[in-house]
Design an enzyme around this catalytic site. Structure first.
Site, PDB file in Angstrom:
ATOM      1  N   ASP A 250       2.428 -24.059  15.866  1.00 41.82           N
ATOM      2  CA  ASP A 250       1.867 -25.125  15.033  1.00 41.82           C
ATOM      3  C   ASP A 250       0.967 -24.498  13.980  1.00 41.82           C
ATOM      4  OD1 ASP A 250       3.148 -26.968  16.572  1.00 41.82           O
ATOM      5  OD2 ASP A 250       1.401 -27.415  17.832  1.00 41.82           O
ATOM      6  N   TYR A 318       0.162 -16.796  25.668  1.00 46.81           N
ATOM      7  CA  TYR A 318      -0.766 -17.637  24.903  1.00 46.81           C
ATOM      8  C   TYR A 318      -2.165 -17.521  25.478  1.00 46.81           C
ATOM      9  CZ  TYR A 318       3.374 -20.158  23.207  1.00 46.81           C
ATOM     10  OH  TYR A 318       4.555 -20.503  22.627  1.00 46.81           O
ATOM     11  N   TYR A 390       6.094 -25.956  25.396  1.00 47.21           N
ATOM     12  CA  TYR A 390       5.006 -26.472  24.553  1.00 47.21           C
ATOM     13  C   TYR A 390       3.699 -26.384  25.336  1.00 47.21           C
ATOM     14  CZ  TYR A 390       8.571 -28.430  21.435  1.00 47.21           C
ATOM     15  OH  TYR A 390       9.613 -28.599  20.562  1.00 47.21           O
TER      16      TYR A 390
END
Ligand code: ZN
Length: 428
Positions: A250, A318, A390
């Site tokens: 994003d 992440y 996600y």
């Protein structure tokens, strides 16, 4: 019918140029070109006609006349021997109407159509009217010819060889820089410039940079695609570009570690020699502290599918900062960490991307989770997972659309307040 009889019938019935005649026997005596072979067959037939003068005067006359009409001049001598003064009108070739004798001219036109276009390898194709192929097929079935080749092969081979000689370019049918399509009978050339590909990795050090242009092309130039792609587009004088990322993050998410692989495809480039080191250095200087390009180099078409496949599959790491709606103890955190290890996450397409993507359930592996207490209601998490998971939804659960989720297992509302991709497995 023997070959001599076959050739005789062919040339008496159809006016054929040397190439079209010889091409019907292309796979025999391969050391010779079709044109040469056609000429040799005509020579043989002319000798045959001369041997027939005594025994079959009418037949000899018919054959010599047909040969002369097909462009074989020595047959005029045979006709003279027959004491026939005939008005010989040469006939256009039944198959190609004379195109095969203009191949050098077509090659020169094709070569000149490349002016201003940088290329080192070329492929040649051709467009042949259906009518021409039908005529050739008619001849093949009529005389049961089994050793011929299609006119296309001869046209592309001959023009290719002449362009190689004229321009010093290499013919490469697999991955040519340019494909030239020559039309028969007129010799018009269509120039298809094949795309050029560049690959590299980017690191995005701050949030707020989208990966690709907004679909409405606001022209602000602020996307990664434009920052890296525009200088490439300008230097190659291409018409347009396509950005292929190994997945995407994003706009607000940072992308660090080894960087995210990408391929940029430039459509119809006129220049293929690009100062990649210079472009990379300039971007890195201009966007210092915001965006970094690494390993910018030439790529090929295969790299596009590689980034697409690996973008989905490659293992990603992440780092997220998570805010909880109520505090959590260290002991609960440890327990939560072990629950988030080596599990399958069932994830329906997140609500926020439903407009762009179809609603389906994805199964993705979460390999490893490390949790660190920043404060009793703030946690720093490191997730190592399969590409395509996600993370924001893994954390908040997306109202039950992602299961299990961090929020569900922590029995608390959890929100991702900061997110960064810290590593992507190497793929190109
Ligand atoms: Zn012909």
């Amino acid at each position: 019918m023997g070959i001599l009889e076959t050739c005789k019938s062919m040339i008496v019935e159809y006016a054929l140029c040397d190439s079209c005649f010889g091409r019907q026997f292309a796979s025999l005596d391969r050391g010779f070109g079709n044109k040469e072979k056609g000429r040799a067959l005509k020579m043989l037939l002319n000798i045959h006609a001369q041997t027939m003068i005594q025994s079959d005067r009418k037949g000899a006359l018919k054959l010599a006349k047909a040969l002369a009409e097909s462009g074989y001049e020595p047959s005029l001598v045979t006709l003279k021997k027959l004491r026939k003064k005939l008005e010989i009108v040469s006939k256009p070739c039944y198959i190609c109407s004379g195109s095969m004798s203009r191949l050098s001219e077509f090659a020169a036109t094709a070569a000149s159509s490349l002016s201003g276009i940088e290329c080192s390898t070329i492929a040649v194709g051709c467009r042949v009217p259906l009518e021409v192929e039908e005529k050739e097929d008619e001849l093949k079935s009529r005389f049961k010819l089994k050793h011929g080749e299609n006119i296309r092969y001869e046209v592309t081979r001959e023009i290719g060889a002449q362009i190689e000689k004229l321009m010093g370019k290499k013919i490469n049918k697999i991955q040519p820089d340019v494909t030239l399509i020559v039309s028969i009978p007129g010799g018009e050339t269509e120039v298809n410039i094949n795309p050029i590909f560049f690959k590299g990795k980017y690191r995005k050090l701050i949030g707020g940079i989208p990966q690709t242009r907004a679909p409405w092309h606001d022209g602000s130039g602020g996307s990664i695609e434009e920052i890296i792609g525009k200088p490439l587009l300008e230097q190659t004088k291409g018409e347009s570009m396509k950005f292929h990322g190994a997945g995407r993050e994003d706009a607000d998410v940072r992308m660090t570690g080894r960087g995210r692989p990408f391929v940029i495809e430039i459509i119809r480039p006129k220049i293929r020699t690009v100062d990649l080191a210079g472009i990379q250095e300039k971007i890195n200087r201009e966007y210092d502290g915001r965006l970094q390009v690494l390993d910018l180099s030439k790529a090929d078409k295969k790299d596009v599918s590689k980034v697409k496949i690996f973008g989905e599959k490659a293992r990603k790491t992440y780092r997220a900062l998570i805010k909880l709606d109520r505090e959590m103890s260290e002991a609960d955190l440890l327990q939560l960490e072990s629950k988030l290890e080596n599990i399958t996450i069932y994830q329906r397409t997140p609500t926020r991307v439903l407009k762009r993507r179809g609603d389906k359930v994805r199964q993705k592996r979460l390999y490893k989770t490390d949790l660190k207490m920043v404060s009793p209601d703030t946690i720093e998490a490191t997730f190592q997972c399969e590409g395509g998971l996600y993370i924001k939804e893994l954390i908040n659960g997306d109202a039950g659309r992602t299961r299990p989720s961090f929020s569900e297992l922590a029995e608390r509302e959890a929100q991702c307040i900061e997110l960064e991709v810290t590593d992507i497995e190497e793929c190109i």
